[in-house]
Design an enzyme around this catalytic site. Structure first.
Site, short mmCIF file in Angstrom:
data_model
loop_
_atom_site.label_atom_id
_atom_site.label_comp_id
_atom_site.label_asym_id
_atom_site.label_seq_id
_atom_site.Cartn_x
_atom_site.Cartn_y
_atom_site.Cartn_z
N ARG A 1 0.85 -1.20 0.00
CA ARG A 1 0.00 0.00 0.00
C ARG A 1 0.88 1.25 0.00
O ARG A 1 0.61 2.21 -0.72
CB ARG A 1 -0.92 0.00 1.23
CG ARG A 1 -2.06 -1.00 1.10
CD ARG A 1 -3.09 -0.81 2.22
NE ARG A 1 -2.75 -1.54 3.43
CZ ARG A 1 -3.16 -2.78 3.71
NH1 ARG A 1 -3.93 -3.44 2.87
NH2 ARG A 1 -2.81 -3.37 4.83
N PHE B 1 -10.52 -6.09 -6.10
CA PHE B 1 -10.55 -6.86 -4.85
C PHE B 1 -10.10 -5.95 -3.71
O PHE B 1 -9.12 -6.22 -3.01
CB PHE B 1 -9.66 -8.11 -4.94
CG PHE B 1 -9.92 -8.99 -6.13
CD1 PHE B 1 -10.97 -9.91 -6.10
CD2 PHE B 1 -9.15 -8.91 -7.29
CE1 PHE B 1 -11.22 -10.74 -7.19
CE2 PHE B 1 -9.40 -9.73 -8.39
CZ PHE B 1 -10.43 -10.65 -8.33
N ASP C 1 -15.21 -4.62 -5.31
CA ASP C 1 -15.22 -5.82 -4.46
C ASP C 1 -16.63 -6.40 -4.49
O ASP C 1 -17.60 -5.67 -4.56
CB ASP C 1 -14.82 -5.49 -3.01
CG ASP C 1 -14.37 -6.73 -2.24
OD1 ASP C 1 -13.15 -6.87 -2.00
OD2 ASP C 1 -15.24 -7.56 -1.89
N ALA D 1 -19.77 -2.60 -6.24
CA ALA D 1 -20.01 -3.92 -5.64
C ALA D 1 -20.29 -4.91 -6.77
O ALA D 1 -21.43 -5.09 -7.20
CB ALA D 1 -21.19 -3.86 -4.68
N ASP E 1 -5.44 -7.71 -6.43
CA ASP E 1 -5.08 -8.49 -5.24
C ASP E 1 -6.18 -9.51 -4.94
O ASP E 1 -6.92 -9.39 -3.96
CB ASP E 1 -4.88 -7.53 -4.06
CG ASP E 1 -4.47 -8.26 -2.78
OD1 ASP E 1 -3.90 -9.35 -2.87
OD2 ASP E 1 -4.72 -7.71 -1.68
N CYS F 1 -1.77 -14.60 -3.35
CA CYS F 1 -1.53 -15.03 -1.98
C CYS F 1 -1.70 -16.55 -1.85
O CYS F 1 -1.93 -17.06 -0.77
CB CYS F 1 -2.44 -14.29 -1.01
SG CYS F 1 -4.18 -14.48 -1.36
N1 SAH Z 1 -6.41 -5.71 -1.32
C1 SAH Z 1 -7.19 -5.87 -0.11
C2 SAH Z 1 -7.37 -7.33 0.25
C3 SAH Z 1 -8.07 -8.16 -0.79
S1 SAH Z 1 -8.70 -9.66 -0.18
C4 SAH Z 1 -6.56 -5.06 1.02
O1 SAH Z 1 -5.48 -4.47 0.82
O2 SAH Z 1 -7.15 -4.99 2.09
C5 SAH Z 1 -9.71 -10.22 -1.45
C6 SAH Z 1 -11.05 -9.51 -1.60
O3 SAH Z 1 -11.65 -10.01 -2.79
C7 SAH Z 1 -12.07 -9.72 -0.51
O4 SAH Z 1 -12.48 -8.48 -0.02
C8 SAH Z 1 -13.27 -10.42 -1.18
O5 SAH Z 1 -14.52 -9.93 -0.75
C9 SAH Z 1 -13.06 -10.07 -2.62
N2 SAH Z 1 -13.54 -11.00 -3.65
C10 SAH Z 1 -13.43 -12.34 -3.69
N3 SAH Z 1 -13.85 -12.82 -4.88
C11 SAH Z 1 -14.24 -11.75 -5.62
C12 SAH Z 1 -14.75 -11.57 -6.93
N4 SAH Z 1 -14.92 -12.62 -7.74
N5 SAH Z 1 -15.01 -10.32 -7.36
C13 SAH Z 1 -14.83 -9.26 -6.53
N6 SAH Z 1 -14.34 -9.36 -5.29
C14 SAH Z 1 -14.04 -10.58 -4.83
#
Ligand code: SAH
Length: 395
Positions: free
Chosen positions: A215, A231, A252, A279, A299, A339
């Site tokens: 970040r 994400f 997300d 969303a 991510d 990850c």
């Molecule tokens: N980059 C973020 C962490 C991401 S974790 C940070 O720095 O805090 C992954 C995220 O992806 C989660 O919030 C989850 O709700 C979302 N997610 C999972 N599958 C998804 C999809 N198909 N489309 C959109 N969001 C998704």
């Protein structure tokens, strides 16, 4: 003094199988064991010997898990409360030395990375959240509160033992307030930014602490740029970029996560109405939206949870990276993360290669980043390395 060892049990390895132990690898798989003498319960601390009877190590035994023994120590030292308190305290003291200023949320104990197999402890502005991933640690649950109280000065402790890996260890989900009560509004500080964290209902233990350094890195590039944060969860990357003057779009699938993200903008003196929150499924968003961005952060959650899922997960990573690259304008940047512990650096880079080739874009790797220092990797346990990020210039 109290000991947690079952000294009636001896585990003997097959001939030649002590090699990994001599290399200090903390896991013994079922196939390496020749015989076990004595009665034991899953999660007991037992001693491990070579076929010839030489002492090798002490660790948790779990007949239900493929990881039959999780080694705690390679020394003939007692495994007692002082042992665990010492390890937890050592991990905590190290974090205090290496944490950036104005940061009060971090991982205190990172499982095998801190030689505490199956134990994770995060702290959020003094609220401790633990996760248990091994049968041995689960058996020690009744003692954990006392050990943590001797190391930390925390009024609140919560357990969030959840997730798919529990099945393999044969331990049940446990969500529990161990001590105190969870504050309605819990705010943490990360590199001077403020985030609201929901340790009870949020994802993981409440916040993706492992992306702290990324970040910061991305914020440096963000001045006045248009950024797509795919994400986004509670908006960590978006807030960091917006504070540098970026216009952000956070995507997300979780509306709850985006609501937290909006609140996090407000907590940092930013107006969420000047930014966008979508969303949506990121795959759909990227397919249906042709907008271009100067910076894209990608991510995703772990697409690979076990080894058998590598081929399918690799295809999903390729697809999402290809779609995301198409949204990066010429000369823009993309931070692509994975990850999944089962995805090697080598395969990850090949996936990015394939995505670049299919997108017919010229791509340069300008940065390669792993886990931050509060998520250490035990050199003898490469499986503990899970977070991989490539910073790409898309031409
Ligand atoms: N980059 C973020 C962490 C991401 S974790 C940070 O720095 O805090 C992954 C995220 O992806 C989660 O919030 C989850 O709700 C979302 N997610 C999972 N599958 C998804 C999809 N198909 N489309 C959109 N969001 C998704």
């Amino acid at each position: 003094m109290k000991s947690f060892e079952n000294s009636a049990v001896k585990v003997f390895l097959k001939k030649g199988r002590e090699k990994s132990v001599k290399n200090f690898h903390p896991w013994i798989f079922s196939g390496a064991i020749e015989r076990i003498t004595g009665e034991f319960l899953a999660g007991d601390v037992v001693s491990l010997f070579s076929q010839g009877g030489g002492f090798l190590a002490k660790g948790f035994i779990n007949p239900q898990s493929q990881i039959r023994i999780r080694i705690l120590s390679f020394l003939e030292e007692p495994i007692n409360p002082e042992f665990f308190i010492g390890r937890i305290s050592d991990a905590y003291q190290f974090r205090k030395r290496i944490l950036p200023v104005r940061t009060n949320a971090f991982r205190v104990v990172h499982g095998d990375g801190d030689c505490l197999s199956g134990l994770v402890i995060d702290t959020y502005n003094s609220v401790l959240v633990i996760q248990i991933f091994s049968k041995g640690m689960e058996r020690l649950r009744p003692h954990l509160r006392e050990w943590m109280e001797s190391v930390f000065d925390s009024a609140v402790m919560v357990e969030r033992t959840e997730g798919t890996s529990l099945l393999e260890e044969g331990i049940p989900v446990n969500k529990e307030i161990i001590k105190g009560s969870v504050p309605e509004e819990l705010h943490i500080e990360e590199n001077g930014m403020v985030f609201k964290v929901d340790v009870w209902n949020g994802q993981k233990t409440g916040f993706y602490l492992d992306q702290r350094d990324n970040r910061q890195r991305m914020a440096v590039w963000s001045g006045g740029k248009k950024i797509l944060n795919c994400f986004s969860y509670s908006g960590g990357f978006s807030v960091a970029a917006a504070l540098k003057g970026a216009i952000t779009v956070s995507v997300d699938v979780s509306e709850k996560a985006l609501e937290l993200a909006r609140q996090n903008f407000g907590l940092n003196g930013l107006n969420p109405a000047e930014h966008r929150f979508e969303a949506q499924d990121v795959f759909d968003f990227l397919q249906n939206n042709k907008e271009q961005f100067e910076i894209v952060v990608l991510d995703p959650p772990a697409f690979i949870k076990k080894r058998a899922q590598v081929p399918r997960g690799a295809r999903a990573y390729k697809e999402i990276n290809r779609l995301a690259m198409a949204r990066v304008q010429t000369n823009g940047l993309m931070l692509s993360c994975s990850c999944s512990a089962h995805l090697s650096w080598d395969l990850f880079q090949k996936i990015i290669f394939a995505a670049a080739q299919e997108s017919r874009r010229n791509v340069q790797i300008i940065g390669r980043y792993g886990q931050p220092p509060d998520h250490p990797i035990n050199i003898y346990h490469p499986e503990g390395e899970y977070l991989k990020s490539l910073l790409l210039r898309i031409i």
